[in-house]
Design an enzyme around this catalytic site. Structure first.
Site, short mmCIF file in Angstrom:
data_model
loop_
_atom_site.label_atom_id
_atom_site.label_comp_id
_atom_site.label_asym_id
_atom_site.label_seq_id
_atom_site.Cartn_x
_atom_site.Cartn_y
_atom_site.Cartn_z
N CYS A 2 46.53 76.25 3.81
CA CYS A 2 45.79 76.67 2.63
C CYS A 2 44.81 77.77 2.98
O CYS A 2 44.79 78.30 4.08
CB CYS A 2 45.03 75.47 2.07
SG CYS A 2 46.02 73.97 1.92
N ALA A 51 50.61 72.86 -1.15
CA ALA A 51 50.87 71.42 -1.05
C ALA A 51 52.05 71.15 -0.12
O ALA A 51 53.16 71.62 -0.36
CB ALA A 51 51.14 70.86 -2.43
N ILE A 52 51.79 70.39 0.96
CA ILE A 52 52.81 70.04 1.94
C ILE A 52 52.96 68.53 2.06
O ILE A 52 54.06 67.99 2.07
CB ILE A 52 52.46 70.62 3.33
CG1 ILE A 52 52.29 72.14 3.26
CG2 ILE A 52 53.51 70.23 4.36
CD1 ILE A 52 53.55 72.91 2.95
N LEU A 53 51.83 67.83 2.15
CA LEU A 53 51.80 66.37 2.22
C LEU A 53 51.09 65.82 0.99
O LEU A 53 50.07 66.36 0.57
CB LEU A 53 51.08 65.89 3.48
CG LEU A 53 51.75 66.20 4.83
CD1 LEU A 53 50.80 65.84 5.97
CD2 LEU A 53 53.06 65.44 4.97
N GLY A 75 45.47 73.46 7.22
CA GLY A 75 46.29 73.11 8.37
C GLY A 75 46.98 71.78 8.24
O GLY A 75 47.19 71.26 7.13
N GLU A 76 47.33 71.21 9.39
CA GLU A 76 48.01 69.93 9.44
C GLU A 76 47.51 69.13 10.63
O GLU A 76 47.32 69.68 11.72
CB GLU A 76 49.53 70.12 9.59
CG GLU A 76 50.20 70.95 8.53
CD GLU A 76 50.29 70.27 7.18
OE1 GLU A 76 50.02 69.05 7.11
OE2 GLU A 76 50.63 70.95 6.19
#
Length: 610
Positions: A2, A51-53, A75-76
């Protein structure tokens, strides 16, 4: 991934909207802005979400956790499920399935040490109401960017410098930054193009105390440049352990609630990532880029690897028209002068990959950790020359310098250095800039000198450490982050898992580089999954035909931007010598594309902020 933003400055809603809009390509799915009043001032956080998770709106940011904890996060955290399980046992509750909430709970449980528990790529800031402070951090290897402005009780931060620059009245171009750019092709941490804006270095966290304006920075991680952690097992043991680590790193990076693919160049690193990913899922999507110029087309190799692995492969064709559009707009996405020309194919690859997936795995950082670059082999040659007494070396460098060859001239120039360390720095910054640019008076490798100038390791391990702290962070990670986020695509590299990096640093040099066999251990793991015959070719970089384009389709653009009047706007250069480089290039007498591109990028950036 993001875009994050925050400030203690009270700009007003219209300006906040404008600042978030400027970088909304980093996260087009949702834009959130939230202000929090304190007895000292008003704190405002902003977030552009990709939006990824947990795609649900409950995970939108700015995100508020219990006990007055607010966060913006880019990030992640790949091990968030393991951390979450531990935190649940310790009494923490969760209302989402995102990693964002796990960061907040980990902060409450472990305080500032929470970052030591995270395996991921990240830049985040937490506003702690009770403590009246910001706590923020950047991942160990600098995959995610973090810029900040600090002047007393004024504090502003963002994922990209343009969000801070908008409406900011107190910024000035840094002459030191331009000097560093001319040398490195990018602006190294902790500086930025503006004197007043800094970058938080990788592996660092910070606290900002709202009442006092006090800012403190803390290094929570570093590579083992002193060589204290050496792997004691056999080569076979190392292969087995590294394959387990890489397999786990790949699996962790395949966790997503959106479509996922892999960048596949056909080289060792990306092929290994694709091979390990193919073991754990059906029909992986892979992507490569192809130029309509045969001299730089590596796509056939990627197709061969994809065919063997049975992936759903996509070859993206790049032409002049599309490349030109990106070239003329590169400063919009990169925000600072950045002259690695492989940014162009990276942007094109990301642009078309995004049509199919939202997350893409890559093979970045294999060269740095496992001694894969051509220059490491060059240093093995230079090391032999440095065994010759210094007074005899001119007998070799003199004739070499007279040969009309770029490579022989570079080697001759490098061998004039006092030490192998100096020789490597000269190789990295190039031997020709001094002809057309006034070299900076400051120490160009400070604050990274400690990683190279010591005797704890051999020259190969020292330059590998140095590259991990400089080139990987300043060039590779910057290139990949800006290129992919320009098209709202998340890039993840298993080789940037800090466990893989630490393991690579612990291995004996011979496990990685033996008798001109570079990345030896990675190749031997790869050949278990893909035939060795597919890789019997010289290593190729991610290049594009700029030299040809500058003499044809882009010639008018070059001559217009780098005219006499245009060159006067670039500080510190020898205009006459630059013009000679351009003329010789256009006349096919020399290849000046590297210098031309570096100056074009800087000129374009200066145009964009004036």
């Amino acid at each position: 991934m993001c875009g994050i933003y925050g400030t203690t400055l009270n700009y007003g809603q219209k300006v906040f909207d404008k600042k978030l809009k400027r970088i909304d390509f980093r996260g087009p799915d949702f834009t959130g802005i939230q202000s929090y009043k304190t007895e000292y001032n008003t704190v405002t956080f902003g977030h552009n979400r990709l939006a990824i998770l947990d795609l649900d709106a409950r995970s939108n940011q700015p995100f508020t956790y219990s006990e007055g904890i607010h966060i913006v996060f880019n990030g992640e955290i790949y091990n968030y499920l393991e951390i979450k399980a531990i935190l649940v046992n310790q009494g923490h509750t969760f209302r989402t399935t995102s990693d964002t909430e796990v960061i907040c709970a980990a902060y409450l449980e472990y305080g500032e040490n929470c970052v030591e528990h995270f395996n991921g790529m990240f830049a985040f800031v937490i506003y702690d109401e009770k403590q009246q402070l910001f706590f923020g951090a950047r991942d160990r290897l600098g995959q995610k960017p973090f810029y900040y402005y600090h002047s007393g009780t004024e504090f502003e931060f963002a994922s990209q410098i343009s969000a801070i620059r908008l409406e900011h009245k107190n910024l000035s171009i840094s002459n030191k930054a331009i000097s560093n750019y001319m040398v490195w092709g990018y602006i190294p941490d902790p500086d930025s193009i503006f004197t007043e804006i800094k970058k938080l270095p990788p592996g660092h966290s910070f606290t900002y105390h709202l009442p006092s304006g006090g800012f403190k920075q803390h290094k929570y991680w570093d590579i083992d440049y002193k060589g204290q952690n050496i792997f004691q097992g056999s080569y076979e043991d190392a292969q087995e352990e590294l394959e387990v680590l890489l397999t786990d790193a790949v699996k962790k990076r395949m966790i997503a609630d959106v479509p996922l693919g892999i960048f596949l160049s056909g080289g060792i690193d990306s092929s290994l990532v694709a091979a390990l990913a193919s073991k754990s899922t059906d029909k992986v999507k892979t992507f490569s880029v192809k130029f309509n110029t045969k001299s730089v087309d590596e796509s056939l190799y990627a197709q061969e690897v994809a065919k063997h692995l049975g992936t759903d492969h996509h070859t993206i064709e790049c032409n002049y028209e599309e490349g030109l559009d990106i070239i003329k707009n590169i400063s919009h996405y990169y925000d600072e002068p950045f002259s690695d020309s492989s940014a162009i194919p990276s942007l094109l690859l990301a642009k078309h990959t995004k049509k199919h997936v939202t997350v893409a795995l890559s093979g970045d950082a294999g060269d740095e950790s496992f001694l894969g670059y051509h220059r490491y082999n060059w240093m093995s040659i230079a090391e032999k020359f440095y065994k010759i007494p210094g007074f005899l070396r001119p007998l070799i460098t003199g004739p070499m310098g007279a040969i009309p060859s770029y490579k022989s001239n570079v080697v001759a120039n490098v061998l004039k250095s006092k030490s192998l360390n100096d020789a490597y720095i000269k190789m990295m910054v190039g031997g020709t800039n001094g002809e057309w640019y006034h070299r900076p008076e400051h120490d160009i490798i400070e604050p990274y000198r400690d990683y190279l100038y010591h005797n704890n390791k051999n020259i190969y391990e020292r330059i590998s450490d140095f590259d991990l702290k400089t080139y990987l962070n300043g060039d590779i990670n910057t290139k990949v982050d800006r290129a992919t986020m320009a098209y709202s695509l998340e890039a993840r590299s298993p080789f940037l898992d800090y466990r893989v990096v630490e393991f690579g640093r612990s291995l004996p040099t011979s496990y990685k580089f033996l008798k001109n066999n570079q990345k030896r251990i990675l190749k031997d793991i790869l050949y278990k999954h893909v035939p060795k015959e597919l890789f019997n070719r010289p290593k190729a970089g991610f290049t594009m035909p700029l030299a040809e384009w500058f003499r044809s389709e882009l010639k008018e653009y070059v001559l217009d931007e780098l005219s006499t009047e245009g060159l006067k706007e670039i500080p510190g250069i020898h205009i006459g010598k630059v013009q000679t480089i351009i003329k010789q290039h256009m006349a096919h007498k020399a290849n000046g594309s590297y210098t031309i591109w570096k100056l074009l990028v800087l000129k374009q950036y200066l145009n964009s902020i004036n």
